[in-house]
Structure formats: structure tokens, C-alpha cells
Design a protein around this motif. Structure first.
Motif, PDB file in Angstrom:
ATOM      1  N   HIS A 148       0.998  -1.216   0.070  1.00  0.00           N
ATOM      2  CA  HIS A 148       0.077   0.017   0.122  1.00  0.00           C
ATOM      3  C   HIS A 148       0.988   1.334   0.016  1.00  0.00           C
ATOM      4  O   HIS A 148       0.700   2.213  -0.743  1.00  0.00           O
ATOM      5  CB  HIS A 148      -0.798  -0.115   1.282  1.00  0.00           C
ATOM      6  CG  HIS A 148      -2.071   1.094   1.363  1.00  0.00           C
ATOM      7  ND1 HIS A 148      -2.985   0.900   2.135  1.00  0.00           N
ATOM      8  CD2 HIS A 148      -2.108   2.138   0.769  1.00  0.00           C
ATOM      9  CE1 HIS A 148      -3.812   1.878   2.033  1.00  0.00           C
ATOM     10  NE2 HIS A 148      -3.230   2.873   1.116  1.00  0.00           N
ATOM     11  N   GLU A 152       1.209   4.342  -3.152  1.00  0.00           N
ATOM     12  CA  GLU A 152       0.804   5.699  -2.873  1.00  0.00           C
ATOM     13  C   GLU A 152       1.965   6.496  -3.067  1.00  0.00           C
ATOM     14  O   GLU A 152       1.943   7.553  -3.888  1.00  0.00           O
ATOM     15  CB  GLU A 152       0.242   5.929  -1.642  1.00  0.00           C
ATOM     16  CG  GLU A 152      -0.805   5.070  -1.096  1.00  0.00           C
ATOM     17  CD  GLU A 152      -1.978   5.144  -1.839  1.00  0.00           C
ATOM     18  OE1 GLU A 152      -1.988   5.854  -2.801  1.00  0.00           O
ATOM     19  OE2 GLU A 152      -3.031   4.791  -1.236  1.00  0.00           O
ATOM     20  N   GLU A 222      -9.770   6.309   1.592  1.00  0.00           N
ATOM     21  CA  GLU A 222      -9.740   5.696   0.475  1.00  0.00           C
ATOM     22  C   GLU A 222     -10.982   5.644  -0.429  1.00  0.00           C
ATOM     23  O   GLU A 222     -11.153   5.775  -1.682  1.00  0.00           O
ATOM     24  CB  GLU A 222      -9.265   4.309   0.491  1.00  0.00           C
ATOM     25  CG  GLU A 222      -7.891   3.975   0.803  1.00  0.00           C
ATOM     26  CD  GLU A 222      -6.970   3.994  -0.355  1.00  0.00           C
ATOM     27  OE1 GLU A 222      -7.335   3.901  -1.456  1.00  0.00           O
ATOM     28  OE2 GLU A 222      -5.600   4.190  -0.004  1.00  0.00           O
ATOM     29  N   GLU A 259      -6.221   1.764  -6.906  1.00  0.00           N
ATOM     30  CA  GLU A 259      -6.822   1.832  -5.446  1.00  0.00           C
ATOM     31  C   GLU A 259      -7.702   0.657  -5.057  1.00  0.00           C
ATOM     32  O   GLU A 259      -7.640   0.479  -3.858  1.00  0.00           O
ATOM     33  CB  GLU A 259      -7.676   2.950  -5.452  1.00  0.00           C
ATOM     34  CG  GLU A 259      -6.899   4.448  -5.814  1.00  0.00           C
ATOM     35  CD  GLU A 259      -5.945   4.741  -4.828  1.00  0.00           C
ATOM     36  OE1 GLU A 259      -5.598   3.928  -3.948  1.00  0.00           O
ATOM     37  OE2 GLU A 259      -5.218   5.934  -5.093  1.00  0.00           O
ATOM     38  N   HIS A 262      -6.618  -1.459  -2.141  1.00  0.00           N
ATOM     39  CA  HIS A 262      -6.444  -0.922  -0.862  1.00  0.00           C
ATOM     40  C   HIS A 262      -8.008  -0.825  -0.134  1.00  0.00           C
ATOM     41  O   HIS A 262      -7.841  -1.362   0.795  1.00  0.00           O
ATOM     42  CB  HIS A 262      -6.164   0.427  -0.997  1.00  0.00           C
ATOM     43  CG  HIS A 262      -4.778   0.739  -2.021  1.00  0.00           C
ATOM     44  ND1 HIS A 262      -4.429   2.153  -2.188  1.00  0.00           N
ATOM     45  CD2 HIS A 262      -3.880   0.014  -2.247  1.00  0.00           C
ATOM     46  CE1 HIS A 262      -2.925   1.897  -2.784  1.00  0.00           C
ATOM     47  NE2 HIS A 262      -2.879   0.757  -2.947  1.00  0.00           N
TER      48      HIS A 262
HETATM   49 FE   LIG Z   1      -4.997   4.065  -1.852  1.00  0.00          FE
END
Ligand SMILES: [Fe+2]
Ligand SMILES: [Fe+2]
Length: 360
Positions: A148, A152, A222, A259, A262
Motif C-alpha cells: 500500500h 501511494e 480511500e 486503488e 487498498h
Molecule cells: Fe490508496
């Protein structure tokens, strides 16, 4: 151990960080970024060769054992401010700073995501009553948080979402001047602001509470980020205001697809806690469900109420400031305000504490 769909449930750290081979790397604004393209030219997110199937296997296992996967109601997501129409108006009228500022903040917030690797994960097997083998929970420190963080903020010579947003902004708005006080203002008002973290569950191990609270917070951020990504994709792909509609749109769409793991691993791990019981420091036991729901409830209340108001007011101040150079600031502000999306947060977060005994 293997899962309901016969996918394995146990993965090594290197597997969860493995991107596999790419036919072609992703280069964004001259920066080598994570992810890349397969032989057919399709974008493939980084570190998902095993992470994708792993998350599906853990989710399948959870459902197989009679538990459900928690989710945040998208209706809780506050609208973007400025919204796409307002941002278009500003760009058309040559008032670029507020839009540049918003895009820069998105890139900075993405970079902040790397702090997840610094969260100290306690010995979860000791604090969770039921076994946690073969769960997302058992893999947080074993690759999930690290994957993660790399997604990012980038890793080594590869850019991540931070650099991809900067590239999308610079492609669409042709390397705009970045207002000098973006970071400073964020620290004063925005997501970088340090709030006193009050212990909600003093009878839980402190590290346990922090890791669960962080996951609840990051999950909400998120999920709400999807609104910002949709905003960015629509705005930066508009040929009327974007210098590179196709390039910028493609970059934002790659970020969006990255994403998904996540959101999925975080809601899986929190659901696994909710399906179990937790030990307290004084030898007691509490339902994980109560802890997870309370943390999500608090986070969602904060993000949809005070935090949203503060951010809107701060952005509006910077819009008014930036309009001063316009030939008709009052007229422009009036048109800008008329386009604002009116919104009231839903009454309920969906994670309200269970009513006391007998109260229904
Ligand atoms: Fe994210
Ligand atoms: Fe991201």
C-alpha cells in the motif's frame, strides 16, 4: 491452508509485493512509474499478481464462514468542492490557482499514504481470541501495508500515485505555477493536521487500537477519494480546459484501478476483526464488531461533518483570494457559488453503536 475457491490463503511478503513482468513500463511526465502494460497494451496495477487473488481468497473465506464483508455507503461521500463545473468555470476565466492547489493537495495526500508502513502492528494472534491464520489480518505486516505504501508514494526509482497525480496535473495544465503555501495551509487545516488521538478503548492494547483506528480512517479516506478521482478524470479529460485530455485521463484511470486492492484488503481485515473477539489488557473479552463499528462511525461522522465544513471554508477563502486578479471578482464569485453542489450528510453512518439491551 486454502480458501473456498481453492485459492491459497497464505502468502509470503515477496509474493504480495510481486508485480510480475510487464511488456512496457509506465512513463508519466518523464518519470518512470509503477505498473505497466501487458503485451496487449492493457494497464496492469503494480504488486497485484498475488495480492489480487489473495484478497479474493480471504474475502471468500470470510463469507464461507458465514460472515459478511463490511462496506461504506457511497452516499456518505461528500461532493467535490469546487465541483467539476465550478473548476471548469475557474479555468476558463483564467483563475487557475484553486484548481492547481486542489490537484496538488490530492498528490500530497497520496504521498501521505506511505505512513501506513510505519504503523506498529502488535502480535495480533495474541490479542484476537479466534485463530487468524489465512486472513488479511495475518498479512498486514507481512506485505499488505508495505505494498500500500509503495503504491501511494512510489518506491526507489519508481513513482507512485503522488508522482502520477503531479504528472496528470502538469500534462493537463502545462506545468502550472504551484501556489507556495499548499503544504503549509494543509498542515493548518487539512488532512495533515495532527489531532489529539483520544483513546476510545483504553482497555485494549494501545498498538491494537491504533492499528484498527488507522485502518478505519484510511478505509474511509480511500472510499471518499473515489469522488476526487472521478472529479480529476472528468476535469482533466475535458479538451476545453486540458492541454492533454487523453494523457491525463489515462493516468488518473490507472491510479483508480490501483486503488481497488487498498479498499478491498482494508475492509476485509476490518471485517475479520468484526467476526472475532478481542482480548483486553485486563483479561477481559470484547466483541471485535463493537470496536470496528465504533471506529468507523467516529471516522465517518468526522469526515462528513466538521472536516468537510472546514475544508470547504478554507477552499472558498483561497478561491476568493485567487479571484482578486479577475476583472470582475464579485460577478465571478456569484457564478461560482451558483454552481455549488448542495449537500447535507446522511443522518446515519450505518455503523451506529448497537442500542443498549432491550432498547430494540
Ligand atoms: Fe490508496
Ligand atoms: Fe492512491
Amino acid at each position: 491452508m486454502s480458501g473456498s475457491a481453492d485459492l491459497p490463503l497464505d502468502y509470503g511478503r515477496e509474493q504480495l509485493l510481486d508485480s510480475g513482468p510487464y511488456a512496457e513500463p509506465l512513463i508519466a511526465g518523464g518519470v518512470r512509474c509503477h505498473g505497466g502494460f501487458d503485451a496487449a497494451g492493457r494497464y496492469r496495477s503494480p504488486r497485484t499478481v498475488h495480492r489480487g487473488p489473495a484478497i479474493r481468497a480471504w474475502q471468500g473465506q470470510l463469507e464461507h464462514t458465514g460472515h459478511s464483508l463490511l462496506g461504506i455507503d457511497p452516499a456518505l461521500m461528500p461532493p467535490q468542492y469546487p465541483n467539476v463545473e465550478q473548476a471548469r468555470l475557474l479555468l476558463r476565466e483564467g483563475v487557475r490557482d484553486p484548481v492547481v492547489r486542489r490537484l496538488t493537495i490530492i498528490s500530497i495526500v497520496e504521498g501521505f499514504g506511505a505512513v501506513i508502513r510505519d504503523v506498529r502492528v502488535p502480535d495480533l494472534a495474541a490479542w484476537v481470541v479466534e485463530p487468524i491464520g489465512g486472513t488479511a489480518l495475518a498479512h498486514l505486516a507481512g506485505g499488505l501495508f508495505e505494498a500500500h505504501a509503495r503504491d501511494e508514494a512510489g518506491y526507489r526509482d519508481e513513482g507512485g500515485h503522488k508522482q502520477m497525480w503531479e504528472a496528470a496535473r502538469d500534462l493537463a495544465l502545462e506545468k502550472p505555477r504551484i501556489p507556495g503555501d499548499v503544504l503549509l495551509r494543509m498542515m493548518g487545516q487539512g488532512p495533515g493536521r495532527r489531532r489529539e488521538r483520544r483513546r476510545l478503548f483504553p482497555h485494549l492494547d494501545e498498538d491494537l487500537e491504533i492499528v484498527l483506528a488507522t485502518m478505519a480512517q484510511v478505509l474511509a479516506v480511500e472510499v471518499f477519494a473515489m469522488g476526487a478521482f472521478d472529479w480529476g478524470e472528468r476535469l482533466l479529460s475535458d479538451p476545453e480546459v486540458s492541454a492533454d485530455p487523453e494523457g491525463a485521463r489515462a493516468l488518473v484511470s490507472y491510479i483508480r484501478s490501483d486503488e481497488s486492492p487498498h479498499v478491498e484488503y482494508l475492509r476485509t481485515a476490518l471485517s475479520e476483526v468484526a467476526a472475532r473477539q478481542l482480548r483486553t489488557v485486563d483479561g477481559g473479552i470484547v466483541p471485535g464488531r463493537d470496536v470496528v463499528r465504533e471506529l468507523l462511525h467516529r471516522t465517518l461522522r468526522g469526515l462528513t461533518r466538521e472536516r468537510r465544513e472546514e475544508q470547504r471554508d478554507d477552499i472558498r477563502r483561497s478561491v476568493i483570494e485567487a479571484m482578486k486578479a479577475h476583472r470582475d471578482p464579485a460577478g465571478l464569485l456569484e457564478r461560482f457559488d451558483a454552481l455549488e453542489t448542495r449537500w447535507t450528510p446522511p443522518e446515519r453512518t450505518g455503523f451506529e453503536p448497537a442500542p443498549a439491551d432491550g432498547a430494540g
